[in-house]
Scaffold this motif. Structure first.
Motif, PDB file in Angstrom:
ATOM      1  N   PRO A  51     -62.851  48.383   6.266  1.00 17.64           N
ATOM      2  CA  PRO A  51     -62.859  47.251   7.210  1.00 17.64           C
ATOM      3  C   PRO A  51     -62.611  47.713   8.645  1.00 17.64           C
ATOM      4  O   PRO A  51     -62.201  48.859   8.900  1.00 17.64           O
ATOM      5  N   SER A  57     -60.960  48.719   1.379  1.00 17.73           N
ATOM      6  CA  SER A  57     -60.921  47.385   0.786  1.00 17.73           C
ATOM      7  C   SER A  57     -62.333  46.962   0.385  1.00 17.73           C
ATOM      8  O   SER A  57     -63.328  47.455   0.922  1.00 17.73           O
ATOM      9  N   THR A  58     -62.390  46.045  -0.575  1.00 17.13           N
ATOM     10  CA  THR A  58     -63.668  45.441  -0.966  1.00 17.13           C
ATOM     11  C   THR A  58     -63.969  44.183  -0.163  1.00 17.13           C
ATOM     12  O   THR A  58     -64.988  43.525  -0.412  1.00 17.13           O
ATOM     13  N   GLN A  59     -63.123  43.871   0.805  1.00 16.51           N
ATOM     14  CA  GLN A  59     -63.313  42.667   1.603  1.00 16.51           C
ATOM     15  C   GLN A  59     -64.644  42.668   2.359  1.00 16.51           C
ATOM     16  O   GLN A  59     -65.281  41.602   2.478  1.00 16.51           O
ATOM     17  N   ALA A  62     -67.153  41.177   0.139  1.00 25.15           N
ATOM     18  CA  ALA A  62     -66.971  39.738  -0.024  1.00 25.15           C
ATOM     19  C   ALA A  62     -67.474  38.988   1.206  1.00 25.15           C
ATOM     20  O   ALA A  62     -68.119  37.930   1.091  1.00 25.15           O
ATOM     21  N   ASP A  63     -67.195  39.536   2.389  1.00 20.27           N
ATOM     22  CA  ASP A  63     -67.634  38.879   3.624  1.00 20.27           C
ATOM     23  C   ASP A  63     -69.154  38.864   3.747  1.00 20.27           C
ATOM     24  O   ASP A  63     -69.752  37.839   4.110  1.00 20.27           O
TER      25      ASP A  63
END
Length: 290
Positions: A51, A57-59, A62-63
């Motif tokens: 990020p 992170s896998t965020q 997701a975003d």
């Protein structure tokens, strides 16, 4: 004398021990491939999990997956690729039939030209279409000269249909090439026998030619689908507004927005789809004997 004989017997064994195993000769090319190709892919995958605020992170996934722009680009990519593949299969099959089974002057030259056409860059075909059907192209110029209108009627190249036309024009020979190879293996005696029994051309095509062509159609269609999913030059050169595919989204995120993490996420998704389809293409090609 015995010692000399013993040394002669042990010499081949010593040579075999000194010689490097064969698998070691594969290490240099594999290392070069990993450095040039795999390492950049690893960096892209690593960046996709990083990020903007740092860390891992896998965020970002997701975003991006929740972003309407990504979903729209994915949908546009899929329908353009599927539409172009269907168009290439239909047009390629019809043209290959004519070249293979309808004698006409220059037929062999046309078949050879298809091999040359495969080496053309995609943007060259797009530029040719722009010269003919672009806003200031030949077709619109002839129309305005003849009617005195301010603009011509051919304005479709800046739409998804223009992209679709360009992709079908460029990728059709990739279907024709395996089809022509398959048609060359068909025994003409079968066609002559069917014709002598009163079978018309549509029935001969459906019952004699098409079954032999199905593996080549499947292999060519799979290849075209993969290439259309990753096509960037045609979409860029047509200047189609509102047509955003996954490769164009990568370009937009990385170059225009400087959001490298999102660009890497889209790139990884595109690679995964392409690798999956490539596996399908290899299976189909093996069954087709390509």
């Amino acid at each position: 004398m015995a010692s000399v004989t013993l040394a002669a017997k042990n010499a081949p064994k010593a040579k075999r021990q000194a010689a490097a195993p064969r698998w070691m000769w594969t290490l240099p090319p594999v290392a070069g491939l990993a450095l040039v190709f795999l390492y950049p892919l690893v960096l892209v995958a690593q960046q996709s999990f990083t990020p903007l605020e740092g860390g891992t992170s896998t965020q970002p996934y997701a975003d991006v997956l929740a972003d309407p722009a990504f979903r729209e680009a994915l949908g546009t990519t899929v329908w353009l690729a599927v539409g172009a593949t269907v168009g290439c299969l239909v047009l390629g099959f019809a043209l290959a039939l004519v070249i293979a089974f309808v004698p006409f002057p220059g037929g062999k030259a046309v078949a050879k030209f298809i091999d040359v056409f495969l080496a053309f860059p995609s943007f060259l075909i797009t530029l040719a279409l722009l010269f003919i059907y672009g806003s200031v192209g030949m077709a619109n110029g002839l129309w305005t000269d003849a009617t005195g209108a301010a603009t011509g009627p051919f304005q479709f190249l800046g739409t998804p249909w223009g992209v679709l036309l360009a992709e079908i024009t460029y990728f059709t020979p990739f279907v024709m090439r395996p089809l022509l190879a398959a048609f060359s293996q068909i025994d003409t005696a079968q066609i002559e026998a069917a014709s002598s029994l009163g079978a018309k051309a549509p029935r001969i095509i459906r019952q004699v030619i098409l079954p032999e062509a199905l593996p080549a159609l499947a292999a060519g269609g799979s290849l075209v689908l993969i290439m259309c999913l990753n096509e960037f030059g045609i979409v860029l050169f047509t200047g189609a507004k509102g047509v955003t595919t996954l490769p164009m989204l990568v370009y937009s995120k990385a170059i225009l927005e400087s959001d490298y993490t999102a660009a890497c996420v889209v790139a990884v998704v595109n690679v995964l789809i392409s690798v999956g389809l490539y596996g399908l293409y290899r299976v189909v090609s093996r069954r087709a004997g390509a």
